[in-house]
Design an enzyme around this catalytic site. Structure first.
Site, PDB file in Angstrom:
ATOM      1  N   LEU A 127       0.848  -1.202   0.000  1.00 35.82           N
ATOM      2  CA  LEU A 127       0.000   0.000   0.000  1.00 35.82           C
ATOM      3  C   LEU A 127       0.883   1.252   0.000  1.00 35.82           C
ATOM      4  O   LEU A 127       2.070   1.174   0.265  1.00 35.82           O
ATOM      5  CB  LEU A 127      -0.914  -0.033   1.219  1.00 35.82           C
ATOM      6  CG  LEU A 127      -1.949  -1.164   1.167  1.00 35.82           C
ATOM      7  CD1 LEU A 127      -2.526  -1.438   2.550  1.00 35.82           C
ATOM      8  CD2 LEU A 127      -3.047  -0.837   0.167  1.00 35.82           C
ATOM      9  N   CYS A 166       4.102   6.903  -4.161  1.00 31.80           N
ATOM     10  CA  CYS A 166       4.879   7.787  -3.275  1.00 31.80           C
ATOM     11  C   CYS A 166       6.113   7.101  -2.693  1.00 31.80           C
ATOM     12  O   CYS A 166       7.234   7.555  -2.904  1.00 31.80           O
ATOM     13  CB  CYS A 166       3.970   8.360  -2.191  1.00 31.80           C
ATOM     14  SG  CYS A 166       4.869   9.122  -0.854  1.00 31.80           S
ATOM     15  N   CYS A 201       7.446  10.517  -4.411  1.00 27.70           N
ATOM     16  CA  CYS A 201       7.840  11.524  -3.406  1.00 27.70           C
ATOM     17  C   CYS A 201       9.046  11.101  -2.568  1.00 27.70           C
ATOM     18  O   CYS A 201       9.898  11.924  -2.266  1.00 27.70           O
ATOM     19  CB  CYS A 201       6.716  11.850  -2.425  1.00 27.70           C
ATOM     20  SG  CYS A 201       5.074  11.535  -2.989  1.00 27.70           S
ATOM     21  N   HIS A 235       7.222   0.205   2.450  1.00 28.32           N
ATOM     22  CA  HIS A 235       6.167  -0.689   1.967  1.00 28.32           C
ATOM     23  C   HIS A 235       5.649  -1.583   3.099  1.00 28.32           C
ATOM     24  O   HIS A 235       4.436  -1.733   3.304  1.00 28.32           O
ATOM     25  CB  HIS A 235       6.707  -1.604   0.865  1.00 28.32           C
ATOM     26  CG  HIS A 235       7.154  -0.880  -0.362  1.00 28.32           C
ATOM     27  ND1 HIS A 235       8.144  -1.347  -1.183  1.00 28.32           N
ATOM     28  CD2 HIS A 235       6.743   0.272  -0.914  1.00 28.32           C
ATOM     29  CE1 HIS A 235       8.318  -0.510  -2.195  1.00 28.32           C
ATOM     30  NE2 HIS A 235       7.486   0.482  -2.043  1.00 28.32           N
ATOM     31  N   PHE A 293      13.783  32.060  17.561  1.00 24.66           N
ATOM     32  CA  PHE A 293      14.925  32.685  16.906  1.00 24.66           C
ATOM     33  C   PHE A 293      16.159  31.778  16.951  1.00 24.66           C
ATOM     34  O   PHE A 293      16.382  31.143  17.965  1.00 24.66           O
ATOM     35  CB  PHE A 293      15.201  34.006  17.618  1.00 24.66           C
ATOM     36  CG  PHE A 293      15.994  34.977  16.823  1.00 24.66           C
ATOM     37  CD1 PHE A 293      15.494  35.496  15.644  1.00 24.66           C
ATOM     38  CD2 PHE A 293      17.249  35.377  17.255  1.00 24.66           C
ATOM     39  CE1 PHE A 293      16.224  36.402  14.905  1.00 24.66           C
ATOM     40  CE2 PHE A 293      17.978  36.283  16.512  1.00 24.66           C
ATOM     41  CZ  PHE A 293      17.471  36.793  15.343  1.00 24.66           C
TER      42      PHE A 293
END
Ligand code: COM
Length: 526
Positions: free
Chosen positions: A74, A78, A83, A133, A504
């Site tokens: 599934l 990607c 990706c 995977h 910062f």
């Protein structure tokens, strides 16, 4: 193989997936409850991001979804080809870039180009992708309790019937999430050895390219091109449109664009804009050159041993179009409304099959939107506005309007720009070590012209931020939230932004720069 009562660990999943991928005749992987002839609330054809998130959401709401996918895992393209490798390669590009600029300076070793290899990075990806995977299969079964049939091609019989793995599945609704595949330009020579796209690159590359010609000017072209160049593979991009001016990218600010494209050239890339590829030419079946017509009309032959296609993707719609008769638009995308409903009642389409950016947020949310509508909610998903990004050797992020769009919308006199480095004639900004930001400190102190770019676009009348643009590192996360804040009905004013708590040195300095100007009743540029 019936896995319902098996509880494989990640290593066992990985082995099973790898052996299934290696053997085209391997068995389907079944995770089915096992009751007689159930009727599902939805069969999700395709278990990529859209299908997996949609099915999981439906299950969580008390529905009964089933996912069917031809791959033995599934998550779709990607983690397999898209990706995840792209991010791995982009991160490598960023590291290589830093190593090159600082070669033999400070604590950096002398850069050894012979150790920067495209092939090695591809192998690294291939060796590691199985763990993603395995996790997808494990999580979806053991934690999300979603039924699935993997390693089996689905055949859509009608909108209530799908067959796969020799079984027939009945369903009240069908959700199509079959993804997209790269589309090739119409030029001769693409069958030569040495021509790749982002899919075949990871599946088939078996030599170290020394020179690259990229055909196309897409995000993929810019991202992979920057990686190839960073490894030392001399790269030329041949693009019909100016980079980042392609139709699919919206809201690109011209100053940001210039910083990004100049940066690519500064790193040695050749970028041929408004150029037309004519043919890919070979010797003995392998690529040797690409013929290109330049903007001037002159034809040139670019020698190369590696051609990479970055000319976009097209959805996989044929089966559904033929069987169900769903409407497909002129660009090949399935037509859906804001509930992801196609022209055929009870059939939904999601992810890369529909219009809009082929990006993760749209894939996952469109799946969820379909699921929630099927479960009775009246939910619309509007993805006309979204934060966007790409990688070169930088992370480039933007949201909202560009400066030019804002000037058109709000009028020249009303638009206020806050940017770093500031635009002031004669200030010698390339040598100004600003932005001096998280992720660019080394550059700021040693090579100030490389330390990034940031711009905030404000409607001076309402004081609302209408656009934000950033080139640097580490700000992508913030853009997820900035997108939400500026697109709320109440928007985000410079006053609210300037009163936020900065951490910062932050990657983008929007909070503190806003605070320096928020005291002005009539806002001024900075
Ligand atoms: C991500 C795949 S790699 S999914 O969106 O989690 O299914």
């Amino acid at each position: 193989m019936d896995l319902r009562n098996e509880h494989l660990n990640l290593g066992e999943w990985m082995e099973l997936i790898d052996s299934s991928l290696a053997d085209p005749g391997s068995e389907p992987l079944l995770n089915l409850e096992g009751d007689e002839d159930p009727v599902y609330d939805a069969v999700f054809v395709g278990g990529g991001a859209g299908g997996r998130f949609g099915a999981s959401y439906m299950k969580a709401m008390g529905g009964r979804p089933l996912i069917i996918d031809a791959w033995p895992f599934l998550g779709g393209s990607c983690p397999h080809q898209a990706c995840v490798p792209h991010h791995l390669f982009s991160e490598a590009a960023e590291e290589l870039d830093r190593m090159r600029w600082f070669s033999d300076e400070l604590f950096f070793p002398k850069f050894d180009a012979s150790r920067a290899s495209i092939l090695e990075l591809v192998k690294l990806f291939l060796a590691g992708r199985g763990s993603a995977h395995a996790f997808m299969n494990w999580q979806t079964k053991e934690q999300l309790d979603v039924e699935y049939v993997l390693n089996a091609r689905a055949t859509i019989v009608d909108k209530h019937t799908v067959t796969a793995a020799g079984k027939t599945f009945r369903t009240k609704n069908l959700v199509l999430g079959m993804g997209a595949r790269p589309v090739n330009p119409d030029i001769p020579g693409l069958d030569l050895r040495g021509v790749y796209d982002f899919v075949s690159l990871v599946e088939e590359l078996d030599y170290e390219p020394t020179r690259c010609v990229i055909i196309g000017g897409s995000k993929v072209a810019m991202e992979y091109g920057s990686f190839f160049q960073a490894t030392g593979c001399d790269t030329t991009i041949v693009s019909r449109s100016p980079l980042m001016r392609t139709k699919v990218l919206h809201h690109v600010d011209e100053d940001l664009r210039r910083y990004v494209v100049d940066g690519m050239r500064q790193r040695g890339m050749t970028i041929l804009e408004e150029a037309t590829p004519i043919s890919v030419n070979g010797v003995d079946g392998s690529v040797r050159s690409v013929t290109v017509r330049l903007v001037t009309g002159e034809e040139v032959e670019l020698e190369t041993d590696f051609v990479f296609l970055g000319t976009g993707e097209r959805p996989t719609v044929e089966q559904a179009q033929k069987t169900l008769g769903i409407e497909v638009g002129p660009t090949g995308r399935v037509v859906v409304n804001k509930r992801m409903q196609t022209s055929v009642p009870g059939v939904y389409a999601i992810g890369d099959m529909i219009s809009g950016p082929m990006e993760m947020f749209k894939a996952r949310k469109s799946g969820v939107c379909a699921a929630r509508n099927i479960m009775g909610e009246d939910l619309e998903f509007d993805f006309t506005e979204f934060p966007d990004f790409l990688h070169t050797t930088y992370e480039v992020t933007w949201v909202g309007l560009s400066e030019a769009e804002a000037r058109e919308t709000y009028g020249d006199d009303n638009v206020i720009i806050i940017q770093m480095p500031p635009y002031v004639e004669g200030l010698d900004t390339p040598n100004l070590p600003l932005p001096c930001a998280e992720g660019t400190m080394l550059y700021a102190f040693s090579k100030p012209e490389l330390s990034g770019f940031q711009k905030l676009v404000i409607d001076g009348e309402s004081r609302k931020v209408v656009g934000a643009h950033h080139v640097g590192y580490g700000a992508k996360d913030a853009f997820q939230y900035l997108d939400f804040l500026i697109h709320r009905p109440e928007g985000l004013t410079i006053d609210t932004l300037g009163w936020m708590n900065e951490l910062f040195l932050n990657p983008e300095h929007f909070v503190q720069l806003s605070r320096l100007r928020a005291g002005n009743a009539k806002l001024r540029h900075m």
